[in-house]
Scaffold this motif. Structure first.
Motif, PDB file in Angstrom:
ATOM      1  N   PHE A   1       7.715   0.150  -5.381  1.00 60.75           N
ATOM      2  CA  PHE A   1       6.479   0.187  -4.576  1.00 60.75           C
ATOM      3  C   PHE A   1       6.589  -0.776  -3.388  1.00 60.75           C
TER       4      PHE A   1
ATOM      5  N   CYS B   1      -3.100  -0.122   0.196  1.00 62.04           N
ATOM      6  CA  CYS B   1      -1.921   0.683   0.548  1.00 62.04           C
ATOM      7  C   CYS B   1      -2.323   1.830   1.488  1.00 62.04           C
ATOM      8  N   HIS B   2      -1.496   2.096   2.489  1.00 55.80           N
ATOM      9  CA  HIS B   2      -1.769   3.195   3.423  1.00 55.80           C
ATOM     10  C   HIS B   2      -1.824   4.537   2.689  1.00 55.80           C
ATOM     11  N   SER B   3      -0.937   4.699   1.710  1.00 55.51           N
ATOM     12  CA  SER B   3      -0.908   5.978   0.980  1.00 55.51           C
ATOM     13  C   SER B   3      -2.180   6.151   0.149  1.00 55.51           C
TER      14      SER B   3
ATOM     15  N   CYS C   1       7.002  -0.054   0.785  1.00 53.80           N
ATOM     16  CA  CYS C   1       5.704  -0.346   1.417  1.00 53.80           C
ATOM     17  C   CYS C   1       5.855  -0.345   2.942  1.00 53.80           C
ATOM     18  N   TYR C   2       4.900   0.218   3.630  1.00 51.37           N
ATOM     19  CA  TYR C   2       4.978   0.289   5.097  1.00 51.37           C
ATOM     20  C   TYR C   2       5.039  -1.112   5.705  1.00 51.37           C
ATOM     21  N   TYR C   3       4.259  -2.033   5.160  1.00 53.44           N
ATOM     22  CA  TYR C   3       4.292  -3.386   5.713  1.00 53.44           C
ATOM     23  C   TYR C   3       5.664  -4.025   5.503  1.00 53.44           C
TER      24      TYR C   3
ATOM     25  N   HIS D   1      -3.638  -6.037   4.578  1.00 55.43           N
ATOM     26  CA  HIS D   1      -2.552  -5.651   3.675  1.00 55.43           C
ATOM     27  C   HIS D   1      -1.420  -6.681   3.657  1.00 55.43           C
TER      28      HIS D   1
ATOM     29  N   HIS E   1       7.360   6.650  -0.947  1.00 59.73           N
ATOM     30  CA  HIS E   1       6.328   5.626  -1.161  1.00 59.73           C
ATOM     31  C   HIS E   1       5.065   6.184  -1.812  1.00 59.73           C
TER      32      HIS E   1
ATOM     33  N   TYR F   1      -3.717  -5.726  -3.200  1.00 60.37           N
ATOM     34  CA  TYR F   1      -2.526  -5.203  -2.500  1.00 60.37           C
ATOM     35  C   TYR F   1      -2.423  -3.678  -2.671  1.00 60.37           C
TER      36      TYR F   1
HETATM   37 FE1  FES Z   1       2.089  -1.236   1.515  1.00 56.20          FE
HETATM   38 FE2  FES Z   1       1.600   1.207   0.438  1.00 56.20          FE
HETATM   39  S1  FES Z   1       1.861  -0.711  -0.556  1.00 56.20           S
HETATM   40  S2  FES Z   1       1.776   0.659   2.482  1.00 56.20           S
END
Ligand code: FES
Length: 271
Positions: free
Chosen positions: A107, A202-204, A111-113, A239, A151, A198
């Motif tokens: 995960f 999440c973006h998703s 993650c995007y970040y 985030h 993701h 967190y």
């Molecule tokens: Fe960071 Fe999904 S957990 S974008």
């Protein structure tokens, strides 16, 4: 609006920026090495991960546990399927971290970040906005990096893991069936709370609950998805903060349980 022309002809780290742009990537690299490094070492060394009723998040939930040879290991009675089976490869340490807790790695890795952070800190193509990068051809997230597209699926694993971490955190209010509270209880509950912040930022997740909707009120009533989407948006704006706080707290939770389990410090509690 003022337009700034950036000279891209310079080499690595060439920039017209006058701020301390390198502090961000340098701090990220140091932080990732320290905390991911610590947690990786602990995942391979499942000793002192248990002090009744506390369990380290590096091994929770425990699918299997070592039956012997690992001081401070999770008791067999607390593991889902008891001791490690005989088919477990002898060259691998008997660590419950290799099962469900590994979902947390997948995960965070995708993650995007974190992607943006570690691409800059380690890939350095470029290390920061408007700064010259290492001379590499940009190929985006193709080839090996295609796995980053997973993701949204790792989110389901993280949600599942979150449930178990809350379960373990709330179970830490009971020792031998008696209600009480200890420093470890608070540490574990804060850990679950930060991971919740967190995960739900999440973006998703935000897309899952609020995506594919152009309007939350167009049918005359506010959609039930509106409030959760608002909450996810609030967390999403923070985030990065939750990513770091939760990462550091996972390591501190493990360290605290390690110290009380190994007898280095005493846990203050009401039992
Ligand atoms: Fe960071 Fe999904 S957990 S974008």
């Amino acid at each position: 609006m003022q337009t700034v022309q950036i000279d891209r002809r310079g080499g690595f780290a060439a920039t017209e920026r006058v701020d301390q742009w390198w502090i961000g990537p340098a701090a990220t690299a140091i932080g990732l090495v320290i905390f991911f490094g610590y947690l990786t070492l602990r995942a391979f060394n499942a000793t002192y991960v248990w002090y009744d009723p506390y369990i380290s998040p590096t091994v929770a939930p425990p699918v299997f546990t070592p039956a012997s040879g690992y001081p401070g290991a999770v008791p067999v009675s607390h593991s889902w399927f008891g001791a490690f089976p005989s088919w477990w490869p002898p060259f691998l340490p008997q660590s419950p971290a290799f099962f469900l807790p590994a979902l947390a790695i997948a995960f965070r890795l995708t993650c995007y970040y974190y992607r943006g952070a570690y691409y800059r800190a380690f890939g350095m193509t470029p290390p920061s906005c408007a700064v010259g990068g290492l001379p590499r051809r940009y190929r985006g997230e193709t080839a090996l990096l295609l796995f980053q597209n997973l993701h949204r699926y790792t989110l389901y694993g993280a949600l599942l893991l979150l449930l178990f971490l809350w379960w373990e955190g709330l179970s830490a209010f009971f020792r031998g069936g008696r209600f009480g509270v200890g420093v470890g209880t608070i540490v574990m509950v804060v850990n679950a709370a930060l991971l919740t912040g967190y995960t739900f930022g999440c973006h998703s997740w935000r897309h899952l609950i609020g995506g594919r909707l152009d309007c939350f009120t167009c049918d005359g009533a506010v959609s039930a998805r509106y409030r959760p989407w608002q909450g996810a948006s609030w967390l999403n704006e923070r985030h990065m903060r939750f990513a770091w706080l939760s990462l550091v707290w996972v390591a501190l939770t493990d360290l605290y349980i390690y110290l009380v389990s190994s007898g280095s410090i005493r846990d203050l509690n009401t039992w």
